[in-house]
Motif scaffolding. Structure first.
Motif, PDB file in Angstrom:
ATOM      1  N   THR A  55      51.924  85.251 144.516  1.00 19.21           N
ATOM      2  CA  THR A  55      51.224  85.238 145.803  1.00 19.21           C
ATOM      3  C   THR A  55      52.138  85.644 146.948  1.00 19.21           C
ATOM      4  O   THR A  55      51.709  85.615 148.106  1.00 19.21           O
ATOM      5  N   ARG A  85      46.290  77.814 149.818  1.00 22.80           N
ATOM      6  CA  ARG A  85      46.726  77.969 148.427  1.00 22.80           C
ATOM      7  C   ARG A  85      46.731  76.618 147.721  1.00 22.80           C
ATOM      8  O   ARG A  85      46.362  76.508 146.551  1.00 22.80           O
ATOM      9  N   LEU A  89      44.400  75.481 144.502  1.00 25.85           N
ATOM     10  CA  LEU A  89      44.951  75.000 143.236  1.00 25.85           C
ATOM     11  C   LEU A  89      44.436  73.601 142.899  1.00 25.85           C
ATOM     12  O   LEU A  89      44.227  73.285 141.723  1.00 25.85           O
ATOM     13  N   PHE A 124      50.787  71.877 134.677  1.00 28.08           N
ATOM     14  CA  PHE A 124      50.246  72.551 135.862  1.00 28.08           C
ATOM     15  C   PHE A 124      49.830  71.542 136.924  1.00 28.08           C
ATOM     16  O   PHE A 124      50.154  71.689 138.109  1.00 28.08           O
ATOM     17  N   GLN A 223      41.921  80.761 133.042  1.00 34.97           N
ATOM     18  CA  GLN A 223      42.662  80.535 134.289  1.00 34.97           C
ATOM     19  C   GLN A 223      44.019  79.893 134.025  1.00 34.97           C
ATOM     20  O   GLN A 223      44.978  80.134 134.759  1.00 34.97           O
ATOM     21  N   ARG A 226      46.055  82.852 133.117  1.00 34.59           N
ATOM     22  CA  ARG A 226      46.287  83.696 134.293  1.00 34.59           C
ATOM     23  C   ARG A 226      47.354  83.092 135.209  1.00 34.59           C
ATOM     24  O   ARG A 226      48.241  83.801 135.683  1.00 34.59           O
ATOM     25  N   ASN A 227      47.263  81.801 135.471  1.00 38.96           N
ATOM     26  CA  ASN A 227      48.222  81.177 136.367  1.00 38.96           C
ATOM     27  C   ASN A 227      49.592  81.036 135.733  1.00 38.96           C
ATOM     28  O   ASN A 227      50.602  80.973 136.437  1.00 38.96           O
ATOM     29  N   PHE A 230      51.450  84.592 136.397  1.00 41.45           N
ATOM     30  CA  PHE A 230      51.269  85.095 137.759  1.00 41.45           C
ATOM     31  C   PHE A 230      52.304  86.151 138.134  1.00 41.45           C
ATOM     32  O   PHE A 230      52.070  86.981 139.017  1.00 41.45           O
TER      33      PHE A 230
END
Length: 287
Positions: A55, A85, A89, A124, A223, A226-227, A230
Motif C-alpha cells: 500500500t 487502512r 483490515l 494476521f 483474501q 492476497r494479503n 501484498f
C-alpha cells in the motif's frame, strides 16, 4: 457477465470510498465530494496494484492529490489513510471469522488445510490488533521522540517532528471520533459482503451455483492469500496458485479456480486502466 462483475466491483469501491471518508474530520470531509474522493482512491489503488510496495505505492499519490485539488495537508491525508487502512483490515478480520468457522466445520477441506488457515488467520489478526494498539497509544510518537535524542536523530529532526504530528493526529482521531471509526468499519465490512456477489456471478456464468457458505470460504481464503502476497505486483502467481489450491481443496476442478483467477485478473487490469486514465485526466486539469 464481465459487465455485471465490473458493476459489482464498482459498487464495492464506492462503499470503500464512503468508509474512507468517515476517517476524515467533519471539517475536512466538507472540502471534497464523495465522487472526488472516489476518483482519488481509484488512482491510488491503481498504483498500489502495479507497484511492489504493497500500500506504499499509491498512498502518497492519494495524499498529494488531496493536497493539490482540495487543500488538505499531506499530514491530514496520511492520517485519514492510516485510519482507513486500519478499519479496512479490521473489517477483513470480521469477514474472516465466519469464513474460518465454515472452513473448520467443512468435511471436504483437509485437516492440514484447516490448520494452515487457522494459523494464518491468527497471525494476521494479531498483527492488525498490534497495529491498532500502536496507533491508539501513540507509540510512533514515543519512538520518534526517543530517536530524536540519539546522536543520529539530530539530522532528521524535521522528519521526526512530522512523524510526531501524524501520530498525534491518528491517536486523537480514535479518541474524538470513535463513532466515525466504527461506521467506517461497518461500511468496509459491507464492501466485503458485496464482494461475495462478484464471486457468485463469476461462478454462475461458468456454470456453477455455490452456497453462501462455500462462497464465503473461498473468498475468505482468497483474501488470506492476497494479503500474504501484498509485496508481489498484481499478486502474479500467488493469486492463481491460491485459487487452484482452494478450489482443489473444496473438491472442485483446479481448472475452475484458474479460470476464476483469470476473470478476476482481467477485472483488476481493467480497473487499473480506469485508475491510470483518471490520473491522466486529473494531471491535465489542475485546480
Amino acid at each position: 457477465g464481465l459487465v455485471i462483475i465490473l458493476f459489482i466491483y464498482g459498487s464495492v469501491t464506492w462503499v470503500d470510498t464512503i468508509a474512507w471518508k468517515k476517517c476524515f474530520k467533519l471539517e475536512e470531509a466538507r472540502q471534497f465530494r464523495l465522487w472526488d474522493l472516489w476518483c482519488i482512491r481509484t488512482v491510488g489503488e491503481a498504483y498500489n496494484t502495479i507497484t511492489p510496495l504493497g500500500t506504499l505505492g499509491g498512498e502518497p499519490v492519494k495524499s498529494q492529490l488531496l493536497k493539490e485539488r482540495h487543500g488538505l495537508s499531506l499530514k491530514q491525508g496520511m492520517v485519514s489513510q492510516v485510519i482507513a487502512r486500519t478499519t479496512f483490515l479490521i473489517a477483513l478480520i470480521l469477514f474472516f471469522i465466519p469464513g474460518i468457522f465454515f472452513t473448520l466445520r467443512s468435511s471436504i477441506v483437509s485437516e492440514k488445510m484447516q490448520l494452515t488457515c487457522l494459523i494464518g488467520m491468527a497471525v494476521f489478526s494479531t498483527l492488525i490488533l498490534l497495529f491498532l494498539i500502536f496507533q491508539v497509544t501513540g507509540t510512533l510518537g514515543i519512538l520518534a521522540e526517543w530517536i530524536s535524542k540519539l546522536p543520529l536523530g539530530g539530522g532528521i529532526t524535521v522528519f521526526l517532528d512530522k512523524l510526531k504530528l501524524i501520530d498525534q493526529g491518528i491517536s486523537l482521531y480514535y479518541r474524538q471520533y470513535t463513532s466515525r471509526v466504527v461506521v467506517s468499519i461497518l461500511y468496509a465490512f459491507l464492501g466485503w459482503i458485496i464482494g461475495l456477489a462478484e464471486l457468485y456471478v463469476t461462478l454462475y456464468f461458468l456454470g456453477y451455483k455455490l452456497s453462501l457458505i462455500d462462497l464465503w470460504v473461498i473468498e475468505a481464503l482468497t483474501q488470506l492469500v492476497r494479503n500474504g502476497s501484498f509485496f508481489i505486483p498484481l499478486g502474479i502467481g500467488a493469486l492463481e496458485g491460491g485459487f487452484l489450491l482452494i478450489f482443489t481443496a473444496m473438491g472442485m476442478p483446479g481448472t475452475l479456480g484458474i479460470t476464476v483467477s483469470f476473470v478476476r485478473r482481467i477485472k483488476e487490469l481493467l480497473w487499473v486502466g480506469i485508475g491510470l486514465g483518471i490520473g491522466w485526466g486529473l494531471s491535465f486539469h489542475p485546480t
